[in-house]
Scaffold this active site. Structure first.
Site, PDB file in Angstrom:
ATOM      1  CG  HIS A 213      -0.254   0.322   2.495  1.00 46.39           C
ATOM      2  ND1 HIS A 213       0.485  -0.611   3.157  1.00 46.39           N
ATOM      3  CD2 HIS A 213      -0.171   1.454   3.226  1.00 46.39           C
ATOM      4  CE1 HIS A 213       0.991  -0.086   4.257  1.00 46.39           C
ATOM      5  NE2 HIS A 213       0.615   1.172   4.318  1.00 46.39           N
TER       6      HIS A 213
HETATM    7  C1  UD1 Z   1      -1.905   5.544   6.136  1.00 45.76           C
HETATM    8  C2  UD1 Z   1      -0.561   5.957   6.742  1.00 45.76           C
HETATM    9  C3  UD1 Z   1       0.434   4.814   6.559  1.00 45.76           C
HETATM   10  C4  UD1 Z   1      -0.103   3.520   7.096  1.00 45.76           C
HETATM   11  C5  UD1 Z   1      -1.443   3.240   6.414  1.00 45.76           C
HETATM   12  C6  UD1 Z   1      -2.075   1.953   6.874  1.00 45.76           C
HETATM   13  C7  UD1 Z   1       0.010   8.352   6.622  1.00 45.76           C
HETATM   14  C8  UD1 Z   1       0.891   9.340   5.966  1.00 45.76           C
HETATM   15  N1  UD1 Z   1      -0.010   7.131   6.073  1.00 45.76           N
HETATM   16  O1  UD1 Z   1      -1.712   5.363   4.727  1.00 45.76           O
HETATM   17  O2  UD1 Z   1       1.622   5.144   7.265  1.00 45.76           O
HETATM   18  O3  UD1 Z   1       0.804   2.485   6.841  1.00 45.76           O
HETATM   19  O4  UD1 Z   1      -2.320   4.335   6.715  1.00 45.76           O
HETATM   20  O5  UD1 Z   1      -3.241   1.716   6.138  1.00 45.76           O
HETATM   21  O6  UD1 Z   1      -0.611   8.674   7.596  1.00 45.76           O
HETATM   22  N2  UD1 Z   1      -9.212   4.962   2.296  1.00 45.76           N
HETATM   23  C9  UD1 Z   1     -10.363   4.233   2.338  1.00 45.76           C
HETATM   24  N3  UD1 Z   1     -10.872   3.916   3.563  1.00 45.76           N
HETATM   25  C10 UD1 Z   1     -10.302   4.314   4.726  1.00 45.76           C
HETATM   26  C11 UD1 Z   1      -9.125   5.069   4.677  1.00 45.76           C
HETATM   27  C12 UD1 Z   1      -8.590   5.378   3.459  1.00 45.76           C
HETATM   28  O7  UD1 Z   1     -10.915   3.871   1.321  1.00 45.76           O
HETATM   29  O8  UD1 Z   1     -10.830   3.987   5.813  1.00 45.76           O
HETATM   30  C13 UD1 Z   1      -8.621   5.280   0.983  1.00 45.76           C
HETATM   31  C14 UD1 Z   1      -8.892   6.685   0.546  1.00 45.76           C
HETATM   32  O9  UD1 Z   1      -9.099   6.671  -0.821  1.00 45.76           O
HETATM   33  C15 UD1 Z   1      -7.614   7.413   0.861  1.00 45.76           C
HETATM   34  C16 UD1 Z   1      -6.571   6.314   0.670  1.00 45.76           C
HETATM   35  O10 UD1 Z   1      -7.227   5.098   1.048  1.00 45.76           O
HETATM   36  O11 UD1 Z   1      -7.396   8.505   0.042  1.00 45.76           O
HETATM   37  C17 UD1 Z   1      -5.364   6.504   1.501  1.00 45.76           C
HETATM   38  O12 UD1 Z   1      -5.677   6.674   2.891  1.00 45.76           O
HETATM   39  P1  UD1 Z   1      -4.712   7.547   3.847  1.00 45.76           P
HETATM   40  O13 UD1 Z   1      -5.173   7.478   5.249  1.00 45.76           O
HETATM   41  O14 UD1 Z   1      -4.471   8.897   3.244  1.00 45.76           O
HETATM   42  O15 UD1 Z   1      -3.328   6.809   3.716  1.00 45.76           O
HETATM   43  P2  UD1 Z   1      -2.944   5.280   3.731  1.00 45.76           P
HETATM   44  O16 UD1 Z   1      -2.389   4.959   2.403  1.00 45.76           O
HETATM   45  O17 UD1 Z   1      -4.026   4.404   4.293  1.00 45.76           O
END
Ligand code: UD1
Length: 382
Positions: A213
């Protein structure tokens, strides 16, 4: 009664770190009062609610519901919404874990309000400032008053950045507290596959587990294609159970790679609960990942791990554990899997302080620290 220690969680990897801390604070004599704040960075049931149940984390007292956004928007929203919580409830300290955006955002608010900041899992460094988590780690550590570390190498990193060694305390790894407390409850992979409508017979001859991811791996279409094609090649020798993060799912669909995942060697699942992941990892021949926490969990489980990143902020998993860094290099990944299947997987030992009692050590140290730092000023009781 004194103000609570505000404990912050935001995203999936925070929950397994916070669960044992909350328990240890409640069990300490005297108990350390807490207020659990969820920033809402992760919000899907699969990324969130499920883990709270698995880990027996109490429901958050407050949810800031920030949701997704760019790094700037997400960090700013957490800050805006977190500050009034300190106003409303007071804060004896703010405790943050790990390296996600919520970690830095809440630490920054607390530091500016002169509330002590406690960082659990401090001092880890990949040396790669292009990783958003690395920026979060460096900045959070700079403004923390107390830094609890999981491995000794963290202390040299902190010293290099001019952080007073007195503030850093080696306590071991709270994530492994959670692993030990839950190992006996792990869900058998066969049960999990059957529940997902997949034939458990497909993993009867052994299987690997994949998680992927990191933005550096999944946001760049060329890199994502290379990794999925490499995993596809691996899946022809060893079935791969692939727990797909929403970010990765979205990019695989956008870049037209989903057909590759339909190959018979892949068993694709949505993000899994903690007990399901634990069951999968414990029984895997190999785990292929770009996660930070999974590098540690596989070391604790003694299962070989191939890390698809250029570097690790958790070097003890390589020096002492079962982890090998293979980056995005197709040959290194395939050779690594072949060596493991041929019986040449890396052995390892359990690192110091990864013993299931790290949170207890934090509770004991923090209580003593409060006593030493919250002395009533002379004359105030006269
Ligand atoms: C975040 C953390 C990362 C961690 C990861 C675990 C930061 C900078 N990154 O990355 O260190 O390893 O979480 O998962 O804080 N989304 C969903 N559902 C959710 C949350 C997110 O669909 O509940 C999707 C959204 O499209 C979002 C994307 O995933 O834009 C990324 O989510 P985000 O929290 O920005 O970062 P992660 O890649 O999950």
């Amino acid at each position: 009664m004194s103000a609570p220690v505000i404990c912050v969680v935001g995203a999936r990897p925070n929950y397994m770190k916070m669960a044992p801390i909350m328990r240890a604070f409640a069990a300490h004599t005297p108990a350390i009062p807490t207020l659990l704040v969820h920033t809402g960075q992760h919000y899907d049931a699969a990324m969130n609610d499920r883990l709270f149940t698995d880990l027996e984390l109490p429901r958050a007292d407050i949810n800031l519901e920030v949701g997704s956004g760019s790094h700037a928007v997400q960090t700013a929203e957490v800050m805006k919404r977190f500050e009034p919580v300190i106003d409303a409830h007071g804060a004896r300290a703010v405790l943050v874990v790990g390296d996600v955006n919520s970690t830095l955002a809440c630490a920054l608010v607390a530091a500016k309000r002169h509330v002590p900041v406690i960082h659990v899992e401090a001092g880890l460094r990949s040396g790669d400032r292009r990783m958003p988590e690395e920026v979060n780690r460096v900045l959070t550590d700079q403004i923390s008053d107390l830094l609890y570390t999981t491995e000794r190498s963290a202390h040299a990193n902190l010293a290099r950045e001019g952080i007073d060694g007195e503030r850093a305390v080696f306590v071991g790894n709270v994530m492994i507290d959670t692993l030990m407390a839950n190992r006996h409850k792990a869900v058998a992979p066969e049960v999990l596959l059957a529940d997902a409508g997949l034939d458990p017979q497909r993993i009867a001859g052994g299987f690997g587990v994949v998680t992927l991811h990191r933005p550096s791996n999944v946001d760049d279409p060329a890199m994502l294609r290379r990794l999925i094609e490499t995993l596809h090649a691996v899946s022809q020798k060893l079935p791969l159970v692939f727990a797909l993060h929403p970010r990765t799912r979205k990019n695989i669909d956008t870049h037209g790679l989903s057909a590759l995942l339909e190959a018979p060697g892949f068993l694709v699942l949505p993000p899994q609960g903690y007990l399901e992941m634990l069951g999968l990892m414990s029984n895997a021949r190999v785990v292929l990942t770009d996660s930070g926490g999974i590098q540690e969990e596989t070391t604790a489980l003694g299962v070989p791990c191939l890390t698809m990143r250029d570097s690790t902020e958790r070097p003890i998993t390589v020096a002492e554990g079962t982890n090998t860094i293979v980056a995005g290099d197709a040959k290194a990944i395939i050779d690594g899997v072949n060596a493991i299947l041929a019986g040449g997987g890396k052995g390892g030992r359990i690192p110091e302080g990864w013993d299931g009692r790290a949170a207890e050590r934090i509770a004991a140290h923090l209580s003593a620290w409060f006593l030493a730092h919250e002395r009533v000023p002379a004359g105030a009781l006269a």
